[in-house]
Design a protein around this motif. Sequence first.
Motif, PDB file in Angstrom:
ATOM      1  N   ARG B  14      36.869  90.663  42.129  1.00  0.00           N
ATOM      2  CA  ARG B  14      36.261  89.324  42.946  1.00  0.00           C
ATOM      3  C   ARG B  14      36.353  88.857  41.688  1.00  0.00           C
ATOM      4  NH1 ARG B  14      31.784  90.057  44.130  1.00  0.00           N
ATOM      5  NH2 ARG B  14      31.767  92.686  44.522  1.00  0.00           N
ATOM      6  N   GLU B  15      35.981  88.714  40.634  1.00  0.00           N
ATOM      7  CA  GLU B  15      36.199  87.775  39.703  1.00  0.00           C
ATOM      8  C   GLU B  15      37.520  87.707  39.459  1.00  0.00           C
ATOM      9  OE1 GLU B  15      34.607  85.952  36.675  1.00  0.00           O
ATOM     10  OE2 GLU B  15      33.243  85.888  38.427  1.00  0.00           O
ATOM     11  N   ARG B  16      38.508  88.415  39.077  1.00  0.00           N
ATOM     12  CA  ARG B  16      39.880  88.324  39.276  1.00  0.00           C
ATOM     13  C   ARG B  16      40.772  87.103  39.653  1.00  0.00           C
ATOM     14  NH1 ARG B  16      40.451  93.417  38.466  1.00  0.00           N
ATOM     15  NH2 ARG B  16      40.489  94.828  35.678  1.00  0.00           N
ATOM     16  N   ARG B  17      40.227  87.349  41.390  1.00  0.00           N
ATOM     17  CA  ARG B  17      41.336  86.669  42.361  1.00  0.00           C
ATOM     18  C   ARG B  17      40.484  84.674  42.130  1.00  0.00           C
ATOM     19  NH1 ARG B  17      41.902  86.699  48.069  1.00  0.00           N
ATOM     20  NH2 ARG B  17      41.100  84.527  49.004  1.00  0.00           N
ATOM     21  N   ARG B  18      39.200  85.093  41.576  1.00  0.00           N
ATOM     22  CA  ARG B  18      38.319  83.048  41.716  1.00  0.00           C
ATOM     23  C   ARG B  18      39.565  82.870  39.983  1.00  0.00           C
ATOM     24  NH1 ARG B  18      35.782  81.246  37.907  1.00  0.00           N
ATOM     25  NH2 ARG B  18      34.785  82.840  37.289  1.00  0.00           N
ATOM     26  N   ARG B  19      39.542  83.865  39.281  1.00  0.00           N
ATOM     27  CA  ARG B  19      39.906  83.254  37.778  1.00  0.00           C
ATOM     28  C   ARG B  19      41.115  82.942  38.583  1.00  0.00           C
ATOM     29  NH1 ARG B  19      38.346  87.977  35.373  1.00  0.00           N
ATOM     30  NH2 ARG B  19      40.908  88.549  35.221  1.00  0.00           N
ATOM     31  N   ILE B  20      41.694  83.235  39.689  1.00  0.00           N
ATOM     32  CA  ILE B  20      43.407  83.186  39.381  1.00  0.00           C
ATOM     33  C   ILE B  20      42.805  81.846  40.384  1.00  0.00           C
ATOM     34  CG2 ILE B  20      44.873  83.829  41.367  1.00  0.00           C
ATOM     35  CD1 ILE B  20      44.584  86.398  40.888  1.00  0.00           C
ATOM     36  N   LEU B  21      42.342  81.530  41.794  1.00  0.00           N
ATOM     37  CA  LEU B  21      42.590  80.767  42.226  1.00  0.00           C
ATOM     38  C   LEU B  21      41.769  79.335  40.808  1.00  0.00           C
ATOM     39  CD1 LEU B  21      41.146  82.313  45.830  1.00  0.00           C
ATOM     40  CD2 LEU B  21      43.674  81.810  45.295  1.00  0.00           C
ATOM     41  N   ASP B  22      41.037  79.560  40.129  1.00  0.00           N
ATOM     42  CA  ASP B  22      40.731  77.992  40.026  1.00  0.00           C
ATOM     43  C   ASP B  22      42.064  77.938  38.356  1.00  0.00           C
ATOM     44  OD1 ASP B  22      38.295  78.180  39.494  1.00  0.00           O
ATOM     45  OD2 ASP B  22      37.833  79.532  38.279  1.00  0.00           O
ATOM     46  N   ALA B  23      42.810  78.758  38.153  1.00  0.00           N
ATOM     47  CA  ALA B  23      44.012  78.723  37.407  1.00  0.00           C
ATOM     48  C   ALA B  23      44.442  77.903  38.224  1.00  0.00           C
ATOM     49  CB  ALA B  23      44.905  79.670  36.894  1.00  0.00           C
ATOM     50  N   THR B  24      45.242  78.167  39.083  1.00  0.00           N
ATOM     51  CA  THR B  24      45.874  77.789  39.942  1.00  0.00           C
ATOM     52  C   THR B  24      45.543  75.858  40.448  1.00  0.00           C
ATOM     53  OG1 THR B  24      46.394  79.363  41.450  1.00  0.00           O
ATOM     54  CG2 THR B  24      47.267  77.427  42.666  1.00  0.00           C
ATOM     55  N   ILE B  25      43.991  75.768  41.345  1.00  0.00           N
ATOM     56  CA  ILE B  25      43.921  74.767  41.525  1.00  0.00           C
ATOM     57  C   ILE B  25      44.002  73.642  39.620  1.00  0.00           C
ATOM     58  CG2 ILE B  25      41.528  73.159  41.499  1.00  0.00           C
ATOM     59  CD1 ILE B  25      43.099  74.398  43.689  1.00  0.00           C
ATOM     60  N   GLU B  26      43.583  73.639  38.575  1.00  0.00           N
ATOM     61  CA  GLU B  26      44.078  73.671  37.341  1.00  0.00           C
ATOM     62  C   GLU B  26      45.717  73.070  36.818  1.00  0.00           C
ATOM     63  OE1 GLU B  26      41.790  75.371  34.169  1.00  0.00           O
ATOM     64  OE2 GLU B  26      43.136  74.146  33.275  1.00  0.00           O
ATOM     65  N   LEU B  27      46.287  74.079  37.036  1.00  0.00           N
ATOM     66  CA  LEU B  27      47.167  73.917  36.753  1.00  0.00           C
ATOM     67  C   LEU B  27      48.002  73.040  38.142  1.00  0.00           C
ATOM     68  CD1 LEU B  27      48.855  77.437  36.325  1.00  0.00           C
ATOM     69  CD2 LEU B  27      48.966  75.212  34.643  1.00  0.00           C
ATOM     70  N   ALA B  28      47.773  73.191  39.031  1.00  0.00           N
ATOM     71  CA  ALA B  28      48.279  72.159  40.350  1.00  0.00           C
ATOM     72  C   ALA B  28      47.322  70.240  40.241  1.00  0.00           C
ATOM     73  CB  ALA B  28      48.157  72.436  42.024  1.00  0.00           C
ATOM     74  N   ASP B  29      46.151  70.236  39.907  1.00  0.00           N
ATOM     75  CA  ASP B  29      46.175  69.308  38.926  1.00  0.00           C
ATOM     76  C   ASP B  29      46.460  68.116  38.418  1.00  0.00           C
ATOM     77  OD1 ASP B  29      44.118  66.929  39.935  1.00  0.00           O
ATOM     78  OD2 ASP B  29      42.014  68.395  38.183  1.00  0.00           O
TER      79      ASP B  29
END
Lengths: 197, 197
Positions: B14-29
């Motif tokens: 679950r942590e990995r999944r959250r980190r992946i989505l966080d990184a995605t949002i940050e890069l997209a932003d």
Amino acid sequence: MATTTETAGSNAQRERRRRILDATIELADSGGFDAVQMRAVADNADVALGTLYRYFPSKIHLLVTALGREFERAEAQSRTRVVPGDTPHERVMHVLGVTTTALQKQPQLTEALTRAFMFADASVADEIHVVGMKLTAMLTHAIDGTDESREPTDEDMAIVRVIGDVWLSALMGWVTGRTQAADVTTSMDVAVRLLLR
Amino acid sequence: MATTTETAGSNAQRERRRRILDATIELADSGGFDAVQMRAVADNADVALGTLYRYFPSKIHLLVTALGREFERAEAQSRTRVVPGDTPHERVMHVLGVTTTALQKQPQLTEALTRAFMFADASVADEIHVVGMKLTAMLTHAIDGTDESREPTDEDMAIVRVIGDVWLSALMGWVTGRTQAADVTTSMDVAVRLLLR
DNA sequence: TCCGAATCTAGAACGTGTTTCAATCATACG
DNA sequence: CGTATGATTGAAACACGTTCTAGATTCGGA
């Protein structure tokens, strides 16, 4: 008249341009967006890859330009006929029905052109604008019916824009495989009923 | 309750999944659709590229899932408040206005998520459906206002779908740089006026 | 605790859009 | 004609999404 992109250049150049767009349509028709590969287009059009990029700066430009050419053809044909139907609703639905049926007969081509349209950015604004104008012309003509003299009102234009938006969304759902072909017609019918009452 | 994708797996997963989505949002932003590169997401989330692909089978799945998480957050917040406005028109425009303003503050993020949404095919239907439901919920809530007991009619649902289509088209024009931010609001206002009268 | 299975990692490799470059060809102009 | 200028070619190279592989690590059950 100023020379447009279509008529500029030497004969050989106009020929190359035509061959490129022909190859694009043929590949799109056979295999959709993914089948329109720049190397394949160049090969089929008998030009080098670098030449293809000199004529069209990206795959999106290429496909949206091809879409414009197809729309040009469709609108020219529609202009010659009287739209059947007694009410604006009937006439608009007739135009949308005919067009949607035509698109459904070439699903791969529709997928390729629609995807390109959706992906196009500001650098393709001119080609996009051409397509939008043609669609608007077809729909306002349908709303006004045989009354050639009537000028489209602001309200007509607003309605046409909303119909165009719904149509694009419906097409998007269909070409991406999220909805059925019949759903496109259903969506349009609902939207037109809400708007033309 | 059945374990959903969000809660399945070990803590580490679950942590990995959250980190992946966080990184995605940050890069997209920070850089929009193009900046969300799979290698960069994997690096920023401290997972291997193969692992990223085990969690999300494509860049589109990744971005649409991230969009769902953002929408979840927005809808949860909106659920806690009464929508101001005396008429359905006013209330719907209020919701659309607030949302559009929020999107305009993060144009790159909006561009990335909207492009992914537009490009998504049938394999992403589930995630797409989640987003559609949340938008529908927000808008029907706005139409009905404080009258909690009132069930949305078929007509309400049809109107909401059309509004959603217009909204998507307007967003598409904006994120692709073909129209201005203010045009989104204008489009929505026209559509809502035509539909809610 | 130990083992087998699942998962994760690092990295190479492939496909396709796009760029680049040297060499060749075509065209217009003196 | 001859030449300069631009267009075209063929091919290599690069970028990024995606796939694959071999070895390391983790995890759940006996």
